[in-house]
Design a protein around this motif. Structure first.
Motif, PDB file in Angstrom:
ATOM      1  N   ALA A 178       0.832  -1.214   0.000  1.00 46.41           N
ATOM      2  CA  ALA A 178       0.000   0.000   0.000  1.00 46.41           C
ATOM      3  C   ALA A 178       0.862   1.257   0.000  1.00 46.41           C
ATOM      4  O   ALA A 178       0.566   2.225  -0.703  1.00 46.41           O
ATOM      5  N   ALA A 179       1.955   1.244   0.771  1.00 46.63           N
ATOM      6  CA  ALA A 179       2.836   2.405   0.820  1.00 46.63           C
ATOM      7  C   ALA A 179       3.500   2.642  -0.533  1.00 46.63           C
ATOM      8  O   ALA A 179       3.595   3.783  -0.999  1.00 46.63           O
ATOM      9  N   HIS A 180       3.954   1.578  -1.179  1.00 44.83           N
ATOM     10  CA  HIS A 180       4.567   1.732  -2.505  1.00 44.83           C
ATOM     11  C   HIS A 180       3.544   2.216  -3.530  1.00 44.83           C
ATOM     12  O   HIS A 180       3.864   3.025  -4.400  1.00 44.83           O
ATOM     13  N   ASN A 181       2.317   1.728  -3.422  1.00 45.31           N
ATOM     14  CA  ASN A 181       1.268   2.193  -4.329  1.00 45.31           C
ATOM     15  C   ASN A 181       1.002   3.688  -4.111  1.00 45.31           C
ATOM     16  O   ASN A 181       0.904   4.455  -5.075  1.00 45.31           O
ATOM     17  N   ASN A 182       0.915   4.112  -2.844  1.00 45.19           N
ATOM     18  CA  ASN A 182       0.712   5.540  -2.550  1.00 45.19           C
ATOM     19  C   ASN A 182       1.877   6.382  -3.045  1.00 45.19           C
ATOM     20  O   ASN A 182       1.682   7.475  -3.584  1.00 45.19           O
ATOM     21  N   LEU A 183       3.090   5.869  -2.881  1.00 42.22           N
ATOM     22  CA  LEU A 183       4.262   6.586  -3.376  1.00 42.22           C
ATOM     23  C   LEU A 183       4.182   6.733  -4.892  1.00 42.22           C
ATOM     24  O   LEU A 183       4.469   7.800  -5.445  1.00 42.22           O
ATOM     25  N   GLY A 184       3.770   5.679  -5.564  1.00 44.03           N
ATOM     26  CA  GLY A 184       3.595   5.741  -7.017  1.00 44.03           C
ATOM     27  C   GLY A 184       2.595   6.806  -7.428  1.00 44.03           C
ATOM     28  O   GLY A 184       2.807   7.530  -8.418  1.00 44.03           O
ATOM     29  N   LEU A 185       1.512   6.920  -6.681  1.00 44.85           N
ATOM     30  CA  LEU A 185       0.512   7.951  -7.001  1.00 44.85           C
ATOM     31  C   LEU A 185       1.086   9.349  -6.824  1.00 44.85           C
ATOM     32  O   LEU A 185       0.859  10.237  -7.662  1.00 44.85           O
ATOM     33  N   LEU A 186       1.853   9.557  -5.749  1.00 46.45           N
ATOM     34  CA  LEU A 186       2.505  10.857  -5.545  1.00 46.45           C
ATOM     35  C   LEU A 186       3.470  11.156  -6.687  1.00 46.45           C
ATOM     36  O   LEU A 186       3.505  12.275  -7.215  1.00 46.45           O
ATOM     37  N   GLN A 187       4.257  10.163  -7.074  1.00 41.17           N
ATOM     38  CA  GLN A 187       5.228  10.350  -8.150  1.00 41.17           C
ATOM     39  C   GLN A 187       4.532  10.597  -9.479  1.00 41.17           C
ATOM     40  O   GLN A 187       4.963  11.449 -10.267  1.00 41.17           O
ATOM     41  N   LEU A 188       3.450   9.889  -9.724  1.00 39.06           N
ATOM     42  CA  LEU A 188       2.693  10.074 -10.959  1.00 39.06           C
ATOM     43  C   LEU A 188       2.118  11.481 -11.028  1.00 39.06           C
ATOM     44  O   LEU A 188       2.220  12.164 -12.052  1.00 39.06           O
ATOM     45  N   ASN A 189       1.557  11.947  -9.921  1.00 43.46           N
ATOM     46  CA  ASN A 189       0.991  13.299  -9.880  1.00 43.46           C
ATOM     47  C   ASN A 189       2.061  14.371 -10.034  1.00 43.46           C
ATOM     48  O   ASN A 189       1.779  15.470 -10.503  1.00 43.46           O
ATOM     49  N   ALA A 190       3.314  14.037  -9.651  1.00 41.86           N
ATOM     50  CA  ALA A 190       4.420  14.987  -9.799  1.00 41.86           C
ATOM     51  C   ALA A 190       5.031  14.911 -11.202  1.00 41.86           C
ATOM     52  O   ALA A 190       5.953  15.659 -11.508  1.00 41.86           O
ATOM     53  N   GLY A 191       4.512  14.009 -12.036  1.00 40.75           N
ATOM     54  CA  GLY A 191       5.015  13.884 -13.405  1.00 40.75           C
ATOM     55  C   GLY A 191       6.194  12.951 -13.551  1.00 40.75           C
ATOM     56  O   GLY A 191       6.791  12.858 -14.615  1.00 40.75           O
ATOM     57  N   ASN A 192       6.539  12.231 -12.493  1.00 39.64           N
ATOM     58  CA  ASN A 192       7.671  11.309 -12.535  1.00 39.64           C
ATOM     59  C   ASN A 192       7.153   9.906 -12.837  1.00 39.64           C
ATOM     60  O   ASN A 192       7.079   9.044 -11.957  1.00 39.64           O
ATOM     61  N   ARG A 193       6.788   9.700 -14.093  1.00 37.20           N
ATOM     62  CA  ARG A 193       6.136   8.446 -14.499  1.00 37.20           C
ATOM     63  C   ARG A 193       7.030   7.218 -14.347  1.00 37.20           C
ATOM     64  O   ARG A 193       6.549   6.145 -13.981  1.00 37.20           O
ATOM     65  N   ASP A 194       8.322   7.351 -14.636  1.00 39.66           N
ATOM     66  CA  ASP A 194       9.220   6.192 -14.506  1.00 39.66           C
ATOM     67  C   ASP A 194       9.299   5.719 -13.059  1.00 39.66           C
ATOM     68  O   ASP A 194       9.201   4.522 -12.777  1.00 39.66           O
ATOM     69  N   ALA A 195       9.474   6.653 -12.148  1.00 37.55           N
ATOM     70  CA  ALA A 195       9.522   6.296 -10.729  1.00 37.55           C
ATOM     71  C   ALA A 195       8.182   5.728 -10.272  1.00 37.55           C
ATOM     72  O   ALA A 195       8.133   4.782  -9.483  1.00 37.55           O
ATOM     73  N   ALA A 196       7.087   6.291 -10.772  1.00 36.69           N
ATOM     74  CA  ALA A 196       5.754   5.804 -10.408  1.00 36.69           C
ATOM     75  C   ALA A 196       5.573   4.354 -10.850  1.00 36.69           C
ATOM     76  O   ALA A 196       5.103   3.513 -10.072  1.00 36.69           O
ATOM     77  N   ARG A 197       5.967   4.065 -12.084  1.00 37.82           N
ATOM     78  CA  ARG A 197       5.840   2.681 -12.566  1.00 37.82           C
ATOM     79  C   ARG A 197       6.670   1.734 -11.697  1.00 37.82           C
ATOM     80  O   ARG A 197       6.219   0.639 -11.352  1.00 37.82           O
ATOM     81  N   ALA A 198       7.867   2.158 -11.328  1.00 43.14           N
ATOM     82  CA  ALA A 198       8.707   1.316 -10.460  1.00 43.14           C
ATOM     83  C   ALA A 198       8.031   1.092  -9.106  1.00 43.14           C
ATOM     84  O   ALA A 198       8.061  -0.019  -8.569  1.00 43.14           O
ATOM     85  N   SER A 199       7.412   2.126  -8.561  1.00 41.72           N
ATOM     86  CA  SER A 199       6.719   1.988  -7.265  1.00 41.72           C
ATOM     87  C   SER A 199       5.516   1.069  -7.384  1.00 41.72           C
ATOM     88  O   SER A 199       5.275   0.234  -6.496  1.00 41.72           O
ATOM     89  N   PHE A 200       4.748   1.199  -8.466  1.00 42.47           N
ATOM     90  CA  PHE A 200       3.589   0.311  -8.659  1.00 42.47           C
ATOM     91  C   PHE A 200       4.061  -1.140  -8.804  1.00 42.47           C
ATOM     92  O   PHE A 200       3.454  -2.050  -8.245  1.00 42.47           O
ATOM     93  N   ARG A 201       5.151  -1.337  -9.533  1.00 39.61           N
ATOM     94  CA  ARG A 201       5.679  -2.697  -9.699  1.00 39.61           C
ATOM     95  C   ARG A 201       6.176  -3.265  -8.360  1.00 39.61           C
ATOM     96  O   ARG A 201       6.013  -4.462  -8.090  1.00 39.61           O
ATOM     97  N   GLU A 202       6.788  -2.420  -7.546  1.00 32.68           N
ATOM     98  CA  GLU A 202       7.233  -2.875  -6.225  1.00 32.68           C
ATOM     99  C   GLU A 202       6.024  -3.248  -5.360  1.00 32.68           C
ATOM    100  O   GLU A 202       6.053  -4.238  -4.626  1.00 32.68           O
ATOM    101  N   ALA A 203       4.967  -2.455  -5.438  1.00 29.93           N
ATOM    102  CA  ALA A 203       3.739  -2.774  -4.697  1.00 29.93           C
ATOM    103  C   ALA A 203       3.197  -4.130  -5.127  1.00 29.93           C
ATOM    104  O   ALA A 203       2.815  -4.955  -4.286  1.00 29.93           O
ATOM    105  N   ILE A 204       3.194  -4.370  -6.426  1.00 28.86           N
ATOM    106  CA  ILE A 204       2.690  -5.643  -6.954  1.00 28.86           C
ATOM    107  C   ILE A 204       3.582  -6.793  -6.525  1.00 28.86           C
ATOM    108  O   ILE A 204       3.099  -7.885  -6.184  1.00 28.86           O
ATOM    109  N   ALA A 205       4.889  -6.572  -6.489  1.00 30.76           N
ATOM    110  CA  ALA A 205       5.815  -7.625  -6.038  1.00 30.76           C
ATOM    111  C   ALA A 205       5.550  -7.983  -4.575  1.00 30.76           C
ATOM    112  O   ALA A 205       5.626  -9.153  -4.195  1.00 30.76           O
ATOM    113  N   LEU A 206       5.221  -6.988  -3.761  1.00 32.66           N
ATOM    114  CA  LEU A 206       4.948  -7.230  -2.344  1.00 32.66           C
ATOM    115  C   LEU A 206       3.572  -7.854  -2.120  1.00 32.66           C
ATOM    116  O   LEU A 206       3.384  -8.623  -1.182  1.00 32.66           O
TER     117      LEU A 206
END
Length: 144
Positions: A73-101
């Protein structure tokens, strides 16, 4: 001259080590802070920053919380923050980490799909969205 020592992020074993350290000559135990208290403080600061609409501070505190206790959940939330900040690459990495967990965390799959769609990866987006639908009972909000 004594050496000041702080023991941070500890459980029972860490408390035992703190007692041993404090028994040594020339060692001053400055603080012992348990990990769950640090995590709770970081989580609280994250919520305060979100309520204050301060995404930079929110991201900082969320990353601190993840260092202490990484959750999907924390990685997913981080991805949303990164996505909203325009950092799509970091957001995708955070979403993938959330899915791995937690492969059953449907919102992370949906958010990854939205991010991939925004990049023009339609096939990847469809695959992620399909995966989001596999897990019944999960929240199905998609952010893009």
């Amino acid at each position: 001259m004594s050496t000041r020592v702080a023991v941070i992020g500890v459980g029972a074993l860490g408390r035992h080590h703190a007692r041993l350290l404090s028994a040594l000559p020339d060692v001053e135990l400055a603080a012992v802070v348990e990990g769950d208290r640090l995590q709770a403080a970081a989580d609280r600061e994250f919520r305060i920053a979100m309520e204050a609409r301060d995404p930079g501070s929110a991201e900082f505190h969320l990353k601190e919380s993840i260092k202490l206790h990484p959750t999907a959940a924390a990685h997913n939330n981080l991805g949303l923050l990164q996505l909203n900040a325009g950092n799509r690459d970091a957001a995708r990495a955070s979403f993938r980490e959330a899915i791995a967990l937690d492969p059953k965390l449907a919102p992370a799959h949906g958010n990854l799909g939205g991010s991939l769609h925004g990049r023009g990866d339609i096939d990847g987006a469809i695959a992620a969205w399909r995966e989001a639908l596999v897990w019944p009972g999960q929240e199905q909000r998609l952010h893009h």
